[in-house]
Design a protein around this motif. Structure first.
Motif, PDB file in Angstrom:
ATOM      1  N   ARG A 139      25.045  70.609  36.923  1.00 41.67           N
ATOM      2  CA  ARG A 139      24.671  71.427  35.928  1.00 41.67           C
ATOM      3  C   ARG A 139      24.817  73.018  36.040  1.00 41.67           C
ATOM      4  O   ARG A 139      24.530  73.545  36.908  1.00 41.67           O
ATOM      5  CB  ARG A 139      23.172  71.136  35.431  1.00 41.67           C
ATOM      6  CG  ARG A 139      22.635  71.519  34.043  1.00 41.67           C
ATOM      7  CD  ARG A 139      21.255  70.989  33.775  1.00 41.67           C
ATOM      8  NE  ARG A 139      21.061  71.357  32.386  1.00 41.67           N
ATOM      9  CZ  ARG A 139      19.621  71.654  32.259  1.00 41.67           C
ATOM     10  NH1 ARG A 139      18.835  71.796  33.192  1.00 41.67           N
ATOM     11  NH2 ARG A 139      19.620  72.081  30.915  1.00 41.67           N
ATOM     12  N   HIS A 140      25.464  73.194  34.856  1.00 45.29           N
ATOM     13  CA  HIS A 140      25.599  74.501  34.867  1.00 45.29           C
ATOM     14  C   HIS A 140      26.850  75.244  35.993  1.00 45.29           C
ATOM     15  O   HIS A 140      26.512  76.263  36.572  1.00 45.29           O
ATOM     16  CB  HIS A 140      24.244  75.476  34.914  1.00 45.29           C
ATOM     17  CG  HIS A 140      23.442  75.253  33.774  1.00 45.29           C
ATOM     18  ND1 HIS A 140      23.812  75.346  32.598  1.00 45.29           N
ATOM     19  CD2 HIS A 140      22.359  75.212  33.836  1.00 45.29           C
ATOM     20  CE1 HIS A 140      22.779  74.866  31.815  1.00 45.29           C
ATOM     21  NE2 HIS A 140      21.556  75.043  32.601  1.00 45.29           N
ATOM     22  N   ALA A 141      27.590  74.213  36.058  1.00 42.07           N
ATOM     23  CA  ALA A 141      28.707  74.471  36.948  1.00 42.07           C
ATOM     24  C   ALA A 141      30.130  74.366  36.150  1.00 42.07           C
ATOM     25  O   ALA A 141      30.407  73.577  35.452  1.00 42.07           O
ATOM     26  CB  ALA A 141      28.995  73.567  38.201  1.00 42.07           C
ATOM     27  N   THR A 142      30.808  75.451  36.213  1.00 43.13           N
ATOM     28  CA  THR A 142      32.049  75.541  35.337  1.00 43.13           C
ATOM     29  C   THR A 142      32.992  76.627  35.689  1.00 43.13           C
ATOM     30  O   THR A 142      32.815  77.587  36.711  1.00 43.13           O
ATOM     31  CB  THR A 142      31.695  76.166  34.039  1.00 43.13           C
ATOM     32  OG1 THR A 142      32.876  76.427  33.188  1.00 43.13           O
ATOM     33  CG2 THR A 142      31.062  77.538  33.882  1.00 43.13           C
ATOM     34  N   ILE A 187      33.943  80.690  32.949  1.00 37.78           N
ATOM     35  CA  ILE A 187      33.472  81.930  32.606  1.00 37.78           C
ATOM     36  C   ILE A 187      32.688  82.110  34.072  1.00 37.78           C
ATOM     37  O   ILE A 187      32.077  81.179  34.947  1.00 37.78           O
ATOM     38  CB  ILE A 187      32.375  82.074  31.454  1.00 37.78           C
ATOM     39  CG1 ILE A 187      31.094  81.005  31.856  1.00 37.78           C
ATOM     40  CG2 ILE A 187      32.799  81.674  30.476  1.00 37.78           C
ATOM     41  CD1 ILE A 187      29.974  81.215  30.897  1.00 37.78           C
ATOM     42  N   ALA A 188      32.522  83.358  34.248  1.00 40.04           N
ATOM     43  CA  ALA A 188      32.051  83.794  35.681  1.00 40.04           C
ATOM     44  C   ALA A 188      30.861  84.890  35.549  1.00 40.04           C
ATOM     45  O   ALA A 188      30.055  85.087  36.188  1.00 40.04           O
ATOM     46  CB  ALA A 188      33.193  84.582  36.476  1.00 40.04           C
ATOM     47  N   LEU A 248      36.958  75.965  24.816  1.00 42.91           N
ATOM     48  CA  LEU A 248      36.211  75.379  24.142  1.00 42.91           C
ATOM     49  C   LEU A 248      35.102  74.785  24.640  1.00 42.91           C
ATOM     50  O   LEU A 248      33.937  74.908  24.152  1.00 42.91           O
ATOM     51  CB  LEU A 248      36.972  73.639  23.562  1.00 42.91           C
ATOM     52  CG  LEU A 248      38.561  74.003  22.946  1.00 42.91           C
ATOM     53  CD1 LEU A 248      38.964  72.502  23.041  1.00 42.91           C
ATOM     54  CD2 LEU A 248      38.114  74.728  21.686  1.00 42.91           C
ATOM     55  N   GLY A 249      34.880  74.870  25.865  1.00 36.86           N
ATOM     56  CA  GLY A 249      33.895  74.478  26.633  1.00 36.86           C
ATOM     57  C   GLY A 249      33.352  75.631  27.614  1.00 36.86           C
ATOM     58  O   GLY A 249      34.351  76.399  28.105  1.00 36.86           O
ATOM     59  N   PHE A 250      32.174  75.841  28.068  1.00 34.51           N
ATOM     60  CA  PHE A 250      31.733  76.911  29.021  1.00 34.51           C
ATOM     61  C   PHE A 250      30.290  76.737  29.545  1.00 34.51           C
ATOM     62  O   PHE A 250      29.906  77.710  30.347  1.00 34.51           O
ATOM     63  CB  PHE A 250      31.919  78.291  28.131  1.00 34.51           C
ATOM     64  CG  PHE A 250      31.053  78.351  26.930  1.00 34.51           C
ATOM     65  CD1 PHE A 250      29.659  78.840  26.940  1.00 34.51           C
ATOM     66  CD2 PHE A 250      31.613  78.065  25.819  1.00 34.51           C
ATOM     67  CE1 PHE A 250      28.810  78.942  25.769  1.00 34.51           C
ATOM     68  CE2 PHE A 250      30.868  78.140  24.546  1.00 34.51           C
ATOM     69  CZ  PHE A 250      29.309  78.500  24.528  1.00 34.51           C
ATOM     70  N   ARG A 251      29.809  75.831  28.901  1.00 34.11           N
ATOM     71  CA  ARG A 251      28.172  75.828  29.216  1.00 34.11           C
ATOM     72  C   ARG A 251      28.150  75.175  30.788  1.00 34.11           C
ATOM     73  O   ARG A 251      27.185  75.310  31.502  1.00 34.11           O
ATOM     74  CB  ARG A 251      27.296  75.160  28.400  1.00 34.11           C
ATOM     75  CG  ARG A 251      26.971  75.650  27.193  1.00 34.11           C
ATOM     76  CD  ARG A 251      26.503  74.754  26.176  1.00 34.11           C
ATOM     77  NE  ARG A 251      26.233  75.452  24.878  1.00 34.11           N
ATOM     78  CZ  ARG A 251      24.984  76.104  24.584  1.00 34.11           C
ATOM     79  NH1 ARG A 251      23.939  76.124  25.390  1.00 34.11           N
ATOM     80  NH2 ARG A 251      24.809  76.556  23.522  1.00 34.11           N
ATOM     81  N   THR A 269      25.957  71.961  20.643  1.00 33.65           N
ATOM     82  CA  THR A 269      27.189  71.050  20.514  1.00 33.65           C
ATOM     83  C   THR A 269      28.207  72.092  19.902  1.00 33.65           C
ATOM     84  O   THR A 269      29.338  71.718  19.675  1.00 33.65           O
ATOM     85  CB  THR A 269      26.924  70.185  19.252  1.00 33.65           C
ATOM     86  OG1 THR A 269      26.475  70.631  18.047  1.00 33.65           O
ATOM     87  CG2 THR A 269      25.999  69.263  19.997  1.00 33.65           C
ATOM     88  N   LYS A 270      28.186  73.397  19.681  1.00 32.95           N
ATOM     89  CA  LYS A 270      29.011  74.362  19.645  1.00 32.95           C
ATOM     90  C   LYS A 270      29.546  74.166  18.185  1.00 32.95           C
ATOM     91  O   LYS A 270      30.846  74.539  18.022  1.00 32.95           O
ATOM     92  CB  LYS A 270      30.132  74.504  20.585  1.00 32.95           C
ATOM     93  CG  LYS A 270      29.500  74.783  21.880  1.00 32.95           C
ATOM     94  CD  LYS A 270      30.587  74.814  22.909  1.00 32.95           C
ATOM     95  CE  LYS A 270      31.104  73.729  23.478  1.00 32.95           C
ATOM     96  NZ  LYS A 270      30.202  72.511  24.215  1.00 32.95           N
TER      97      LYS A 270
END
Length: 639
Positions: free
Chosen positions: A75-78, A81-82, A93-96, A306-307
């Motif tokens: 969870r919350h690993a992407t 973004i940093a 499109l995704g970043f969460r 859901t953006k």
């Protein structure tokens, strides 16, 4: 009260899944967005039993390193973004970083991936209860495949809320449609129970993009649209908006994208609705596929799990830009744009592409001459008798058709002059009515609506052009012409205010009173002088002169409601235009008014020069076209 303790990772992910994973289509959305963020040029979606049994999304993107596979499901690993600066200008499109973790907590998930630098692929598997990642080698090309099986197998309460297989499939199809509309450079395939439902190649050219739009939204939509592309103040709006005649009974063909992300936004919806305000029939909805490009730093996409919703830094600027662009595009729609859609639907492709031969439009022989006084002649019958006039002669120019001739006609209509009644009660044009010359005949300069040949029951004007028969509702057409002239006249002068002899006192909430006080200057520009005379009391001292007979209190309340909802209000303009529309309706030529051929031609020419002339101000069509193909079908010609 029980003591406070941390939730287990599994329970926390399942709670998060309640926000992100509503149904199989939600899973497809998240996985396809991840594929697009990975640079995929091809995305394949396979589902079984509406997605409840299996969802498989495969892409040819950059892939995931073997060392990162377990972390990808945390969870919350992407990788998108940093720091805070990245969050303030999200370009992906995704970043969460919670989608895969949430999905894996309510399903059996397997992720197989390989990067270009790896010799072999790796596979990580997770099941909902323990969520322990198991990694193993696998065979896979560069890219990623995510398999989601038995959705909600460990949360029966959620599973029982799934609808029928067909309903869930429809939601998945809509999800893939939105993603395919957002990225023309990517190919998409959708299969359900091993059956291909959609197969789309990358669309690199304008023609390919139109073909994709036609495939996803229907060919009728693309045949009845206006292409727009406008830029101003760092904003760009482009895409396709449907002609008002192609309206819908519900808002089921409306797609709006911000920087490639499909959104539903009240501000955008209000701007579009305002642009279509006086060209749509009662309770009808416009259709559009529009793309807004803005600086990522000026839009906040982190306002909904859901953006689907965004928040603009300068909402009013965006609203006004969308409204002005669409309003101008709809105003500039000419009869030729309507003909394109009508001809495409009727199958007259040769006419649509401008390849009509000398034998007549669309390859059909020219029609027989209509012996109507003042008519322009026509084509010869099929028995080969001589033609009175060639098809090229039908394209008559009217370069000498001066504005003063049309003005004389409208003065006659508006003043009620030139109308007499004979013993039978039929209206006619008397000898004192202005005589307007028939336009000269020249080759290759035919106006879009052609030339009048007759009048039907004093209601409809019959005209012919190269494509066929044009039927015009003369009252509706003159109503739009009069309405647009009155609007232009009003725009050229400031709104006149009229003081009220007795001010109108209104009881409002403190929020509304403060809002009226804050926007006092804007209200005054609308012709309203509203003062706050108490914590919850307003006094209206001036109203627009045109609206002096309207319900002043309700008008002010509606304006305040608009300010609360949208930050601005066009209520005065809307009510004023409604009043002008009523005046135009009563001031337009009425049914059973007999017109001469020159007068009918004057009306046709003014329609071609008037904005939004395809509809009256009530949204009803002003004219229609029956092509030669349609007429030939009626009489079984050519069979």
């Amino acid at each position: 009260m029980p003591s406070i303790k941390l939730l287990s990772p599994r329970l926390a992910n399942q709670i998060a899944a309640g926000e992100v994973v509503e149904r199989p289509a939600s899973v497809v959305k998240e996985l396809v967005e991840n594929a697009l963020d990975a640079g995929a040029q091809r995305v394949d979606v396979d589902i079984e039993q509406g997605g409840a049994k299996l969802i498989r999304v495969r892409d040819d993107g950059g892939g995931i390193d073997e060392a990162d596979l377990p972390l990808a499901l945390s969870r919350h690993a992407t990788s998108k973004i940093a720091d805070l600066d990245d969050l303030e200008a999200v370009a992906s499109l995704g970043f969460r970083g919670e989608a895969l973790a949430s999905i894996s907590s309510v399903s059996r998930l397997a992720l197989t991936s390989r990067t270009a630098s790896q010799e072999a692929a790796s596979r990580v598997e997770v099941e909902g209860r323990e969520m322990d990642a198991r990694i193993s080698p696998a065979a896979h090309p560069v890219g990623t495949t995510v398999e989601v099986r038995d959705l909600f197998f460990n949360t029966p309460a959620r599973r029982k809320f799934l609808r029928t297989e067909k309903t869930e499939l429809n939601h998945v199809e809509e999800c893939v449609r939105r993603q395919a509309l957002s990225r023309f450079d990517t190919g998409f395939t959708l299969r359900h129970n091993q059956k291909v439902l959609q197969s789309l190649r990358p669309a690199s050219t304008a023609l390919d993009r139109e073909r994709r739009i036609g495939s996803l939204c229907g060919q009728q939509f693309i045949d009845n649209t206006v292409v727009i592309d406008a830029e101003a103040t760092g904003l760009r709006l482009w895409g396709w908006v449907a002609l008002p005649t192609f309206s819908r009974s519900q808002a089921d063909l409306q797609y709006f994208f911000v920087n490639g992300r499909v959104i539903r936004d009240r501000l955008v919806a209000h701007a579009v609705r305002q642009a279509y305000r006086d060209v749509l029939y009662n309770n009808r909805h416009p259709a559009f596929v529009l793309y807004l490009e803005v600086d990522p730093a000026s839009v906040d996409v982190n306002v909904h799990p859901t953006k689907h919703e965004v928040r603009f830094r300068d909402g009013r600027l965006v609203h006004d830009f969308i409204f002005r662009t669409l309003h101008r595009a709809l105003a500039e729609v000419k009869p030729d744009d309507h003909f394109r859609g009508a001809l495409a639907q009727s199958g007259d492709r040769e006419i649509q592409q401008g390849t009509a031969g000398a034998s007549g439009a669309g390859g059909y022989p020219a029609p027989a001459s209509w012996q109507v006084p003042g008519s322009l002649g026509g084509r010869a019958p099929q028995d080969g008798s001589p033609q009175d006039r060639s098809p090229q002669d039908i394209g008559a120019g009217h370069k000498d058709w001066q504005a003063k001739d049309q003005m004389a006609f409208y003065q006659s209509l508006n003043q009620g002059g030139g109308v007499t009644s004979d013993a039978s009660g039929q209206a006619g044009i008397n000898a004192q009515a202005p005589t307007i010359p028939t336009p000269p005949m020249t080759d290759g300069d035919e106006p879009p609506l052609g030339y009048a040949i007759a009048q039907l029951h004093g209601i409809y004007i019959m005209a012919q052009n190269r494509q066929g028969l044009v039927v015009v509702d003369m009252h509706a057409a003159h109503e739009r012409i009069t309405y647009e002239r009155m609007k232009r006249a009003l725009d050229q002068q400031d709104i006149k205010s009229q003081p009220l002899l007795v001010p109108v006192s209104m009881a409002v909430s403190q929020k509304e009173a403060a809002l009226a006080e804050t926007h006092g200057q804007e209200l005054q520009q609308l012709g309203l002088l509203v003062e706050r005379i108490g914590p919850e009391t307003l006094a209206v001292r001036q109203v627009p002169a045109l609206l002096r007979g309207s319900d002043t209190e309700q008008l002010v309340r509606d304006i305040l409601a608009d300010l609360i909802e949208n930050g601005q209000s066009d209520r005065v303009e809307a009510v004023t235009h409604e009043l002008l529309g009523t005046m135009a309706c009563h001031g337009s030529v009425r049914a059973n008014r007999q017109l001469t051929i020159p007068e009918m031609n004057a009306l046709l020419r003014d329609m071609e020069a008037t904005e939004r002339s395809g509809q009256c101000n009530h949204g009803r069509p002003t004219w229609t076209l029956m092509t030669l193909t349609e007429l030939d079908k009626l009489f079984l010609r050519g069979r």
